[in-house]
Scaffold this motif. Structure first.
Motif, PDB file in Angstrom:
ATOM      1  N   ASN A 141       1.020  -0.285  -0.087  1.00 64.61           N
ATOM      2  CA  ASN A 141       0.355  -0.230  -1.394  1.00 64.61           C
ATOM      3  C   ASN A 141      -0.480   1.044  -1.560  1.00 64.61           C
ATOM      4  O   ASN A 141      -0.497   1.645  -2.631  1.00 64.61           O
ATOM      5  CB  ASN A 141      -0.520  -1.470  -1.608  1.00 64.61           C
ATOM      6  CG  ASN A 141       0.308  -2.704  -1.967  1.00 64.61           C
ATOM      7  OD1 ASN A 141       1.374  -2.592  -2.552  1.00 64.61           O
ATOM      8  ND2 ASN A 141      -0.182  -3.877  -1.610  1.00 64.61           N
ATOM      9  N   ASP A 142      -1.141   1.477  -0.487  1.00 65.42           N
ATOM     10  CA  ASP A 142      -1.936   2.710  -0.550  1.00 65.42           C
ATOM     11  C   ASP A 142      -1.034   3.925  -0.795  1.00 65.42           C
ATOM     12  O   ASP A 142      -1.382   4.831  -1.542  1.00 65.42           O
ATOM     13  CB  ASP A 142      -2.717   2.932   0.758  1.00 65.42           C
ATOM     14  CG  ASP A 142      -3.904   1.974   0.889  1.00 65.42           C
ATOM     15  OD1 ASP A 142      -4.180   1.259  -0.104  1.00 65.42           O
ATOM     16  OD2 ASP A 142      -4.522   1.916   1.968  1.00 65.42           O
ATOM     17  N   HIS A 143       0.113   3.925  -0.159  1.00 60.53           N
ATOM     18  CA  HIS A 143       1.068   5.026  -0.309  1.00 60.53           C
ATOM     19  C   HIS A 143       1.482   5.162  -1.779  1.00 60.53           C
ATOM     20  O   HIS A 143       1.502   6.255  -2.337  1.00 60.53           O
ATOM     21  CB  HIS A 143       2.286   4.755   0.577  1.00 60.53           C
ATOM     22  CG  HIS A 143       3.397   5.756   0.423  1.00 60.53           C
ATOM     23  ND1 HIS A 143       3.373   6.999   1.012  1.00 60.53           N
ATOM     24  CD2 HIS A 143       4.566   5.704  -0.267  1.00 60.53           C
ATOM     25  CE1 HIS A 143       4.477   7.657   0.701  1.00 60.53           C
ATOM     26  NE2 HIS A 143       5.222   6.892  -0.079  1.00 60.53           N
ATOM     27  N   ILE A 144       1.802   4.038  -2.402  1.00 55.99           N
ATOM     28  CA  ILE A 144       2.231   4.048  -3.801  1.00 55.99           C
ATOM     29  C   ILE A 144       1.093   4.479  -4.717  1.00 55.99           C
ATOM     30  O   ILE A 144       1.281   5.256  -5.640  1.00 55.99           O
ATOM     31  CB  ILE A 144       2.705   2.644  -4.220  1.00 55.99           C
ATOM     32  CG1 ILE A 144       4.020   2.341  -3.524  1.00 55.99           C
ATOM     33  CG2 ILE A 144       2.881   2.544  -5.721  1.00 55.99           C
ATOM     34  CD1 ILE A 144       5.077   3.377  -3.742  1.00 55.99           C
ATOM     35  N   ARG A 145      -0.098   3.936  -4.442  1.00 52.91           N
ATOM     36  CA  ARG A 145      -1.246   4.291  -5.278  1.00 52.91           C
ATOM     37  C   ARG A 145      -1.449   5.801  -5.248  1.00 52.91           C
ATOM     38  O   ARG A 145      -1.652   6.454  -6.266  1.00 52.91           O
ATOM     39  CB  ARG A 145      -2.503   3.577  -4.766  1.00 52.91           C
ATOM     40  CG  ARG A 145      -3.724   3.800  -5.657  1.00 52.91           C
ATOM     41  CD  ARG A 145      -4.982   3.107  -5.150  1.00 52.91           C
ATOM     42  NE  ARG A 145      -4.746   1.689  -4.935  1.00 52.91           N
ATOM     43  CZ  ARG A 145      -4.837   1.079  -3.738  1.00 52.91           C
ATOM     44  NH1 ARG A 145      -5.157   1.770  -2.653  1.00 52.91           N
ATOM     45  NH2 ARG A 145      -4.611  -0.194  -3.620  1.00 52.91           N
TER      46      ARG A 145
END
Length: 422
Positions: free
Chosen positions: A186-190
């Motif tokens: 999720n952090d990667h996408i954000r």
């Protein structure tokens, strides 16, 4: 034997047309030394030609996917990035073999009797180079990341190919700790979507071994902004019975338009700065279904050829909508079943056939604003006061295509049924 699962999270279409200033550009300086596709490999033929071998199939796939989405959610807003979904599944095909692979490529609308697999992957490689082109006034970046359990050993040829053909990178993750892995993804996408898409992954099966993430980030400004002072409250007719109040933007100016009598719809092309344009398509009352059933790549190219520049008074609602899709369900309806089942052959990834795809998701976000300044629009008043242009008012459900003019790729496609739907 049970197959381990691969949630394939195909992600991230963020379409962001915002008013705030561009604080950071979206191109990483170190990666673009050889981005002029002409410089890449002169012996491989013309990059644009290579790219154009796959674009017709991508366009056909966009309409297939659209019809599936409409069938699943009739009466709902639809918004997705066909080019993003095609790229992620083509990458999956790269790691698939036998029937699994044929199903994926046929599901993406490729005809395997007249197109070689190698041509398909090469086409995507050039498409990604063109779409990620630096120096354009449009911020557009697209890429793929594979999160792989640290116990899975991917084949070197696969790693080389996904990097070369799909701008892909592989991240070794600890899927035994699913909370930590979920946060990492999720952090990667954000990060890749500049904070616009936060939680794509709500949950992660503890048996997960691999997650494939595709993201697309797009931010552009209208070539001719709408004057903020002209935006006013108005009604949007969701259907014969119901209306909602919207903020309606308006602009009197020259646009390329076309009236399609056969399909009873009006088409208006609204250009962004850079090489991208939006096609807004307004069917007459009760003609939406007829239009949806008729959509093909030939219809769209007929529209593009028939557009003529003329002065109109244009009304478009301000929008902010997002859609999320379970791609597994949609692709299974398109005949892509093996990769999601125990018959999966993904041996091109690890050399072993014992993995399958358990999850595939896609989320896209659309914002349409004036993105102009109040002062700058004064020039729009130099028309003769006594001439009244025809009014084109998008105040009932309409379709939207956002097209990269250079490659003719459909970056995003949607149907706006209710601009206020959250």
């Amino acid at each position: 034997m049970m197959k381990a699962t691969i949630p394939l999270c195909l992600l991230m279409a963020t379409l962001h047309l915002a008013t705030h200033s561009l604080t950071q550009t979206d191109h990483h300086n170190d990666e673009h030394k050889a981005t002029d596709p002409q410089e890449q490999h002169p012996h491989e033929g013309d990059p644009l030609e290579s790219c154009q071998r796959i674009v017709p199939s991508n366009t056909e796939f966009a309409f297939r996917f659209y019809r599936q989405a409409t069938t699943q959610e009739p009466g709902k807003n639809i918004f997705f990035s066909p080019v993003s979904i095609s790229t992620a599944f083509a990458l999956l095909a790269l790691g698939s073999r036998a029937t699994s692979q044929a199903q994926v490529l046929e599901g993406l609308a490729f005809n395997l009797t007249n197109t070689r697999e190698e041509e398909i992957h090469n086409g995507f490689r050039h498409l990604l180079l063109f779409l990620n082109r630096p120096g354009s006034q449009v911020q557009l970046s697209m890429g793929n990341t594979l999160f792989m359990d640290k116990h899975l050993k991917p084949l070197n040829t696969f790693l080389k190919d996904i990097k070369k053909l799909y701008k892909g990178k592989v991240v070794s993750s600890n899927f035994q700790n699913s909370t930590e892995a979920k946060k990492e993804i999720n952090d990667h996408i954000r990060n890749k979507t500049h904070g616009n898409i936060n939680q794509i992954l709500k949950d992660l099966d503890p048996n997960t071994l691999m997650v494939i993430v595709n993201y697309i980030y797009f931010k552009a400004y209208w070539e001719n902004p709408f004057n903020i002072k002209g935006t006013h409250k108005d009604y949007f007719h969701v259907n014969m019975k119901n209306s909602v109040e919207v903020k309606m933007m308006t602009r009197d100016g020259f646009y390329k338009t076309y009236s399609d009598r056969k399909l009873s719809c009006k088409v208006v092309q609204i250009p962004y700065k850079g090489d991208v344009a939006a096609l807004f398509i307004l069917p007459n009352e009760r003609k939406m279904k007829q239009l949806e059933d008729a959509l093909t790549k030939d219809i769209v190219s007929r529209w593009e050829k028939s557009l003529q520049r003329r002065r109109i008074e244009l009304y478009i609602p301000k929008l902010s909508i997002s859609s999320t899709y379970d791609l597994k369900k949609l692709f299974m309806n398109l005949g892509v079943t093996d990769v999601f089942s125990d018959r999966a052959d993904l041996s091109g990834i690890t050399g072993k056939p014992d993995v399958k795809v358990s999850k595939a998701a896609h989320k896209a976000l659309l914002e349409v604003h004036e993105n102009g300044t109040e002062a700058a629009a004064v020039t729009g008043t130099d028309f003769l006061p006594h001439s009244v242009p025809p009014v084109v008012k998008f105040n009932r459900p309409f379709l939207l295509l956002i097209v990269d003019q250079y490659t003719q790729s459909i970056l995003f496609m949607g149907k706006i049924v209710n601009p206020t739907e959250k």
